[in-house]
Motif scaffolding. Structure first.
Motif, PDB file in Angstrom:
ATOM      1  N   VAL A 158       0.796  -1.297  -0.320  1.00 46.94           N
ATOM      2  CA  VAL A 158      -0.246  -0.050  -0.276  1.00 46.94           C
ATOM      3  C   VAL A 158       0.897   0.860  -0.112  1.00 46.94           C
ATOM      4  CG1 VAL A 158      -1.257   1.352   1.667  1.00 46.94           C
ATOM      5  CG2 VAL A 158      -2.229  -0.885   1.050  1.00 46.94           C
ATOM      6  N   LYS A 159       1.843   1.234   1.125  1.00 44.26           N
ATOM      7  CA  LYS A 159       2.719   1.872   0.932  1.00 44.26           C
ATOM      8  C   LYS A 159       3.928   2.648  -0.217  1.00 44.26           C
ATOM      9  CE  LYS A 159       3.388   2.689   5.873  1.00 44.26           C
ATOM     10  NZ  LYS A 159       4.251   2.496   6.573  1.00 44.26           N
ATOM     11  N   THR A 160       4.109   1.601  -1.046  1.00 41.84           N
ATOM     12  CA  THR A 160       4.847   1.535  -1.959  1.00 41.84           C
ATOM     13  C   THR A 160       3.733   2.706  -3.088  1.00 41.84           C
ATOM     14  OG1 THR A 160       5.720   0.314  -1.531  1.00 41.84           O
ATOM     15  CG2 THR A 160       6.107   0.422  -3.842  1.00 41.84           C
ATOM     16  N   GLY A 161       2.363   1.853  -3.264  1.00 43.36           N
ATOM     17  CA  GLY A 161       1.809   2.195  -4.329  1.00 43.36           C
ATOM     18  C   GLY A 161       1.792   3.590  -4.062  1.00 43.36           C
ATOM     19  N   ILE A 162       1.353   3.831  -2.446  1.00 43.60           N
ATOM     20  CA  ILE A 162       1.032   5.826  -2.806  1.00 43.60           C
ATOM     21  C   ILE A 162       2.459   6.650  -2.838  1.00 43.60           C
ATOM     22  CG2 ILE A 162       0.444   7.691  -0.674  1.00 43.60           C
ATOM     23  CD1 ILE A 162      -1.566   5.155   0.865  1.00 43.60           C
ATOM     24  N   THR A 163       3.252   6.026  -2.420  1.00 42.87           N
ATOM     25  CA  THR A 163       4.927   7.355  -3.322  1.00 42.87           C
ATOM     26  C   THR A 163       4.198   7.475  -4.815  1.00 42.87           C
ATOM     27  OG1 THR A 163       6.604   4.692  -3.642  1.00 42.87           O
ATOM     28  CG2 THR A 163       6.183   6.345  -1.252  1.00 42.87           C
ATOM     29  N   LYS A 164       3.553   6.580  -5.249  1.00 42.88           N
ATOM     30  CA  LYS A 164       3.879   6.937  -6.691  1.00 42.88           C
ATOM     31  C   LYS A 164       2.252   7.764  -7.021  1.00 42.88           C
ATOM     32  CE  LYS A 164       7.317   3.469  -7.225  1.00 42.88           C
ATOM     33  NZ  LYS A 164       8.794   4.665  -7.254  1.00 42.88           N
ATOM     34  N   LEU A 165       2.273   8.198  -5.799  1.00 39.57           N
ATOM     35  CA  LEU A 165       0.244   8.671  -6.976  1.00 39.57           C
ATOM     36  C   LEU A 165       1.151  10.674  -6.976  1.00 39.57           C
ATOM     37  CD1 LEU A 165      -1.711   6.954  -4.461  1.00 39.57           C
ATOM     38  CD2 LEU A 165      -2.019   6.702  -6.831  1.00 39.57           C
ATOM     39  N   GLU A 166       0.476  10.896  -8.585  1.00 39.45           N
ATOM     40  CA  GLU A 166       0.027  12.174  -8.660  1.00 39.45           C
ATOM     41  C   GLU A 166      -1.050  12.805  -9.056  1.00 39.45           C
ATOM     42  OE1 GLU A 166       2.273  11.635 -11.940  1.00 39.45           O
ATOM     43  OE2 GLU A 166       4.134  11.264 -11.693  1.00 39.45           O
ATOM     44  N   GLY A 167      -2.241  12.003  -8.547  1.00 38.22           N
ATOM     45  CA  GLY A 167      -3.542  12.575  -9.110  1.00 38.22           C
ATOM     46  C   GLY A 167      -4.204  13.647  -7.723  1.00 38.22           C
ATOM     47  N   ASP A 168      -5.019  13.763  -7.659  1.00 35.88           N
ATOM     48  CA  ASP A 168      -6.032  14.214  -6.411  1.00 35.88           C
ATOM     49  C   ASP A 168      -6.964  12.659  -6.076  1.00 35.88           C
ATOM     50  OD1 ASP A 168      -5.712  16.678  -7.702  1.00 35.88           O
ATOM     51  OD2 ASP A 168      -7.149  16.078  -9.661  1.00 35.88           O
ATOM     52  N   LYS A 169      -7.068  12.227  -6.632  1.00 37.35           N
ATOM     53  CA  LYS A 169      -7.741  10.815  -5.758  1.00 37.35           C
ATOM     54  C   LYS A 169      -7.323   9.415  -6.683  1.00 37.35           C
ATOM     55  CE  LYS A 169     -12.208  12.998  -4.743  1.00 37.35           C
ATOM     56  NZ  LYS A 169     -13.208  12.809  -4.240  1.00 37.35           N
ATOM     57  N   PHE A 170      -8.036   8.561  -5.920  1.00 41.58           N
ATOM     58  CA  PHE A 170      -6.804   7.061  -5.791  1.00 41.58           C
ATOM     59  C   PHE A 170      -8.114   6.119  -5.549  1.00 41.58           C
ATOM     60  CE2 PHE A 170      -4.750   7.040  -2.275  1.00 41.58           C
ATOM     61  CZ  PHE A 170      -4.867   6.014  -1.672  1.00 41.58           C
ATOM     62  N   PHE A 171      -8.242   4.474  -6.262  1.00 38.29           N
ATOM     63  CA  PHE A 171      -8.832   3.591  -6.175  1.00 38.29           C
ATOM     64  C   PHE A 171      -7.930   2.864  -5.896  1.00 38.29           C
ATOM     65  CE2 PHE A 171     -11.376   4.864  -9.221  1.00 38.29           C
ATOM     66  CZ  PHE A 171     -12.914   5.102  -9.078  1.00 38.29           C
ATOM     67  N   LEU A 172      -8.164   2.270  -4.722  1.00 37.69           N
ATOM     68  CA  LEU A 172      -6.873   0.715  -4.459  1.00 37.69           C
ATOM     69  C   LEU A 172      -8.150  -0.449  -3.689  1.00 37.69           C
ATOM     70  CD1 LEU A 172      -4.275   0.928  -1.919  1.00 37.69           C
ATOM     71  CD2 LEU A 172      -5.816  -0.705  -1.446  1.00 37.69           C
ATOM     72  N   THR A 173      -7.177  -1.443  -4.562  1.00 39.16           N
ATOM     73  CA  THR A 173      -7.577  -3.172  -4.367  1.00 39.16           C
ATOM     74  C   THR A 173      -7.039  -3.901  -4.370  1.00 39.16           C
ATOM     75  OG1 THR A 173      -9.602  -4.523  -4.552  1.00 39.16           O
ATOM     76  CG2 THR A 173      -8.459  -3.334  -6.828  1.00 39.16           C
ATOM     77  N   PRO A 174      -7.283  -5.279  -3.618  1.00 41.77           N
ATOM     78  CA  PRO A 174      -5.970  -6.295  -4.729  1.00 41.77           C
ATOM     79  C   PRO A 174      -6.279  -6.758  -5.910  1.00 41.77           C
ATOM     80  CG  PRO A 174      -6.889  -6.536  -1.709  1.00 41.77           C
ATOM     81  CD  PRO A 174      -7.497  -4.740  -2.676  1.00 41.77           C
ATOM     82  N   GLY A 175      -5.318  -7.194  -6.243  1.00 41.16           N
ATOM     83  CA  GLY A 175      -5.235  -7.756  -7.441  1.00 41.16           C
ATOM     84  C   GLY A 175      -6.472  -8.772  -6.871  1.00 41.16           C
ATOM     85  N   ASP A 176      -6.739 -10.009  -6.281  1.00 40.94           N
ATOM     86  CA  ASP A 176      -7.487 -11.150  -7.096  1.00 40.94           C
ATOM     87  C   ASP A 176      -8.788 -10.766  -6.056  1.00 40.94           C
ATOM     88  OD1 ASP A 176      -7.536 -10.190  -3.448  1.00 40.94           O
ATOM     89  OD2 ASP A 176      -7.002 -11.964  -2.993  1.00 40.94           O
ATOM     90  N   TYR A 177      -9.729  -9.302  -6.824  1.00 41.91           N
ATOM     91  CA  TYR A 177     -11.176  -9.272  -6.554  1.00 41.91           C
ATOM     92  C   TYR A 177     -11.462  -9.121  -8.286  1.00 41.91           C
ATOM     93  CZ  TYR A 177     -11.086  -8.102  -1.675  1.00 41.91           C
ATOM     94  OH  TYR A 177     -11.872  -8.483  -0.598  1.00 41.91           O
ATOM     95  N   PRO A 178     -11.383 -10.076  -8.762  1.00 44.45           N
ATOM     96  CA  PRO A 178     -11.441 -10.035 -10.442  1.00 44.45           C
ATOM     97  C   PRO A 178     -13.088  -9.654 -11.046  1.00 44.45           C
ATOM     98  CG  PRO A 178     -11.709 -12.675  -9.930  1.00 44.45           C
ATOM     99  CD  PRO A 178     -11.226 -11.642  -8.411  1.00 44.45           C
ATOM    100  N   LEU A 179     -13.583  -9.648  -9.895  1.00 46.18           N
ATOM    101  CA  LEU A 179     -15.361  -8.663 -10.329  1.00 46.18           C
ATOM    102  C   LEU A 179     -16.278  -7.097 -10.166  1.00 46.18           C
ATOM    103  CD1 LEU A 179     -16.565 -13.055  -9.310  1.00 46.18           C
ATOM    104  CD2 LEU A 179     -16.713 -11.812 -11.529  1.00 46.18           C
ATOM    105  N   ILE A 180     -15.502  -6.538  -9.290  1.00 47.91           N
ATOM    106  CA  ILE A 180     -16.361  -5.218  -8.990  1.00 47.91           C
ATOM    107  C   ILE A 180     -16.307  -4.920 -10.649  1.00 47.91           C
ATOM    108  CG2 ILE A 180     -15.600  -3.134  -8.763  1.00 47.91           C
ATOM    109  CD1 ILE A 180     -12.718  -4.342  -7.341  1.00 47.91           C
ATOM    110  N   ASP A 181     -17.540  -4.667 -10.130  1.00 47.94           N
ATOM    111  CA  ASP A 181     -18.280  -3.993 -11.780  1.00 47.94           C
ATOM    112  C   ASP A 181     -18.355  -2.203 -12.015  1.00 47.94           C
ATOM    113  OD1 ASP A 181     -20.648  -5.497 -12.944  1.00 47.94           O
ATOM    114  OD2 ASP A 181     -21.099  -2.706 -12.457  1.00 47.94           O
ATOM    115  N   LYS A 182     -18.399  -2.193 -12.907  1.00 42.49           N
ATOM    116  CA  LYS A 182     -18.054  -0.831 -13.164  1.00 42.49           C
ATOM    117  C   LYS A 182     -19.194  -0.085 -12.572  1.00 42.49           C
ATOM    118  CE  LYS A 182     -17.183  -2.265 -18.273  1.00 42.49           C
ATOM    119  NZ  LYS A 182     -17.479  -2.525 -19.583  1.00 42.49           N
TER     120      LYS A 182
END
Length: 186
Positions: free
Chosen positions: A81-105
């Motif tokens: 989580v921390k590694t990902g946050i260090t890369k952020l440049e935008g205003d907002k972000f989504f975060l999810t583990p990669g093993d959630y393949p069914l999140i709907d649009k």
């Protein structure tokens, strides 16, 4: 600008196989997760560690995806989580583990329309993924070491639960039994 973080660095020890590469709906678990999120993000950071070469191979043709290596992945998900946050440049972000393949649009659309600092989707009052957060709030994790995990941080900051009609927000693949159930349901 909205970005995404997908956590895919773990050992998959409960599944006893590298679950990100498991086939699902004609692709892989990680591809389904990334593709569902990618439509709503300017950039998606996939945080890898264990078997990152496989993730790099699977996602090599996804232009919006940047694969980031978490050298501390054995310390657990919070380090990713921390590694990902260090890369952020935008205003907002989504975060999810990669093993959630069914999140709907529809879930991504619902969350994008919220203005609160931290929003968590719920299905029948059960919290799920993705978390949607202001980047300035998320970056506080990098400077405040008083939290052991993301849940504690979110609970201390407060969040808004948003009920969605998407069971996919609570369906992940931790074990092969869960994987088999997902593949037979869909």
């Amino acid at each position: 600008m909205v970005e995404g973080i997908v956590l895919a660095a773990g050992l998959s020890s409960r599944a006893k196989t590298f679950k990100m590469a498991l086939p699902f709906r004609g692709k892989t678990i990680i591809e389904n997760c990334v593709e569902n999120m990618m439509q709503y993000c300017n950039k998606v950071y996939v945080i890898g560690g264990h078997k990152i070469q496989i993730i790099q191979r699977i996602l090599k043709d996804y232009d919006k995806v940047k694969i980031i290596y978490n050298s501390n992945y054995k310390q657990g998900m919070y380090s990713s989580v921390k590694t990902g946050i260090t890369k952020l440049e935008g205003d907002k972000f989504f975060l999810t583990p990669g093993d959630y393949p069914l999140i709907d649009k529809s879930t991504y659309n619902t969350l994008l329309n919220r203005s609160e600092d931290i929003v968590i989707p719920t299905f029948k009052k059960k919290k799920g993924h993705p978390v949607f957060m202001e980047t300035t709030i998320g970056k506080q994790l990098l400077y405040d070491n008083s939290y052991d995990n993301l849940r504690d941080f979110i609970n201390s900051k407060g969040f808004i639960p948003v009920e969605v009609e998407d069971r996919g927000i609570i369906l992940d693949v931790d074990t092969m039994e869960q994987y088999r159930r997902l593949t037979t349901q869909n």
